[in-house]
Write an enzyme that holds these catalytic residues in place. Structure first.
Site, PDB file in Angstrom:
ATOM      1  N   ARG A  80       5.474  -0.405  13.491  1.00 26.92           N
ATOM      2  CA  ARG A  80       6.627  -1.011  14.267  1.00 26.92           C
ATOM      3  C   ARG A  80       6.004  -1.979  15.494  1.00 26.92           C
ATOM      4  O   ARG A  80       4.842  -1.571  16.083  1.00 26.92           O
ATOM      5  CB  ARG A  80       7.744  -0.124  14.869  1.00 26.92           C
ATOM      6  CG  ARG A  80       8.420   0.491  13.688  1.00 26.92           C
ATOM      7  CD  ARG A  80       9.432  -0.618  13.260  1.00 26.92           C
ATOM      8  NE  ARG A  80      10.372  -0.140  12.096  1.00 26.92           N
ATOM      9  CZ  ARG A  80      10.992  -0.722  11.535  1.00 26.92           C
ATOM     10  NH1 ARG A  80      11.164  -1.976  11.738  1.00 26.92           N
ATOM     11  NH2 ARG A  80      11.835  -0.097  10.618  1.00 26.92           N
TER      12      ARG A  80
ATOM     13  N   HIS B 142       5.419  -8.666   7.525  1.00 26.81           N
ATOM     14  CA  HIS B 142       6.385  -7.417   7.583  1.00 26.81           C
ATOM     15  C   HIS B 142       6.826  -7.118   6.004  1.00 26.81           C
ATOM     16  O   HIS B 142       7.795  -6.774   5.710  1.00 26.81           O
ATOM     17  CB  HIS B 142       7.532  -7.548   8.356  1.00 26.81           C
ATOM     18  CG  HIS B 142       8.128  -6.462   8.682  1.00 26.81           C
ATOM     19  ND1 HIS B 142       8.791  -6.207   9.945  1.00 26.81           N
ATOM     20  CD2 HIS B 142       8.158  -5.074   8.213  1.00 26.81           C
ATOM     21  CE1 HIS B 142       9.423  -4.850   9.919  1.00 26.81           C
ATOM     22  NE2 HIS B 142       9.014  -4.299   8.920  1.00 26.81           N
TER      23      HIS B 142
ATOM     24  N   GLU C 168      10.184 -11.479  15.185  1.00 24.75           N
ATOM     25  CA  GLU C 168       9.923 -11.839  13.879  1.00 24.75           C
ATOM     26  C   GLU C 168      11.076 -12.843  13.299  1.00 24.75           C
ATOM     27  O   GLU C 168      12.181 -12.399  13.528  1.00 24.75           O
ATOM     28  CB  GLU C 168      10.063 -10.407  13.048  1.00 24.75           C
ATOM     29  CG  GLU C 168       8.694  -9.593  13.310  1.00 24.75           C
ATOM     30  CD  GLU C 168       8.787  -8.447  12.299  1.00 24.75           C
ATOM     31  OE1 GLU C 168       9.636  -8.299  11.486  1.00 24.75           O
ATOM     32  OE2 GLU C 168       7.713  -7.473  12.579  1.00 24.75           O
TER      33      GLU C 168
END
Length: 334
Positions: A251, A299, A280
């Site tokens: 994370r 991601h 993001e």
């Protein structure tokens, strides 16, 4: 009695996977409706009071009319959705954490929320190893040079090459389902593994300062919690050995990214590889886009066909337990 189910899949955990898994797990009559969410073509974000969800409250409310069970990955279970869905009793989130569900509001409404722990553990562990090797062996950068017609023989100079995994120490911050798999993979490379996880009695467990001081490679696998926010900052990066490599496929909140860029700019870190970020998509003008020796992926560490299939199977199994009147296996709001 027929159970009415909404399959609110997307372009990763597809409706066909959810429906096939439910049909396999639940014998008898199941009335399944479908709603296809736009992720990942349209990025997730904050919706109402929940995080990492598709912005489809209106469509979801309409699709949930008369529905008792919803299986999804990205649908937003907000208080607004709950208030408009009195028949809903089970909301199954096919991901490792149901951050797109308001657990307290769901509990007050009598809606159980389940999730799919471990669904992407293998994919993320494999991606972690790929990122570790890509950063250490400069694979993306050398590929880009060759694609541009440039042969960089200077990369073979001693001061430009990276270390091997065999015989060196890799520190894993977090030892859950992913961290344990990474440790097993690293054993096959002949690496020495240290672990820091205050919640697990892990082999070769040490404190974070010792792990950082002794590890030439560090990989983050902790959950994002108030306690782990900013876990790795400037002081922690400075404590790592000169020429070390940092990987984060967990994370973005775990790491101070400005400090990371500083450590790469100064040459203190040999390289780094990131799959997750503080914002993001990465905004234009971010230092991350120009910092040297940084490998990035958008991601997608958990992205594999098997992850999607496992996710569907895990939530379908809890739907089957619900239909049989059995305790649910993965309840987030007991």
């Amino acid at each position: 009695m027929t159970i009415r189910v909404l399959a609110a899949g997307d372009h990763f955990v597809q409706n066909r996977l959810l429906i096939d898994a439910i049909r396999h797990a639940v014998p008898g009559e199941v009335d399944i409706r479908e709603l296809t969410l736009p992720w990942p073509v349209v990025p997730f974000g904050r919706v109402g009071e929940v995080d990492e969800a598709s912005d489809v409250e209106e469509e979801l409310i309409e699709a949930l009319r008369g529905v008792e069970v919803c299986v999804t990955q990205m649908a937003p279970l907000t208080k607004r959705v709950l208030d408009a869905s009195p028949d809903l009793r089970l909301f199954c989130v096919s991901r490792g954490g149901p951050v797109n569900a308001n657990l307290e509001a769901a509990a007050r409404a009598g809606v159980a929320v389940t999730f799919a722990p471990g669904r992407n553990a293998v994919a993320t562990a494999e991606h972690t190893l790929a990122m570790l090797l890509a950063a250490t062996r400069r694979i993306p950068r050398t590929h880009a040079d060759l694609a541009a017609g440039v042969w960089r023989g200077d990369y073979y100079m001693y001061d430009h090459v990276g270390p091997e995994l065999e015989g060196n120490t890799v520190g894993l911050v977090g030892y859950g389902a992913i961290g344990r798999r990474v440790a097993r993979m690293l054993a096959g490379f002949g690496a020495n593994v240290l672990v820091h996880d205050p919640y697990v009695d892990a082999p070769n467990g040490v404190g974070l300062p010792e792990l950082l001081e002794r590890s030439l490679f560090v990989s983050l696998h902790a959950r994002a919690t108030p306690e782990t926010a900013g876990l790795i900052g400037a002081a922690e990066l400075a404590a790592m050995p000169e020429g070390s490599v940092l990987v984060n496929c967990a994370r973005g909140a775990l790491l101070d990214y400005d400090a990371l860029c500083d450590a790469l700019d100064s040459g203190h870190l040999f390289g780094a590889a990131m799959d997750v970020f503080p914002e993001e998509p990465i905004p234009q003008g971010s230092r991350l886009l120009t910092t040297p020796n940084l490998v990035m992926t958008p991601h997608l560490a958990g992205a594999s066909k098997e992850t999607a299939m496992k996710a569907a199977a895990i939530v379908a199994a809890d739907v089957a337990r619900y239909v049989r009147g059995e305790p649910l296996a993965h309840v987030a709001n007991p």
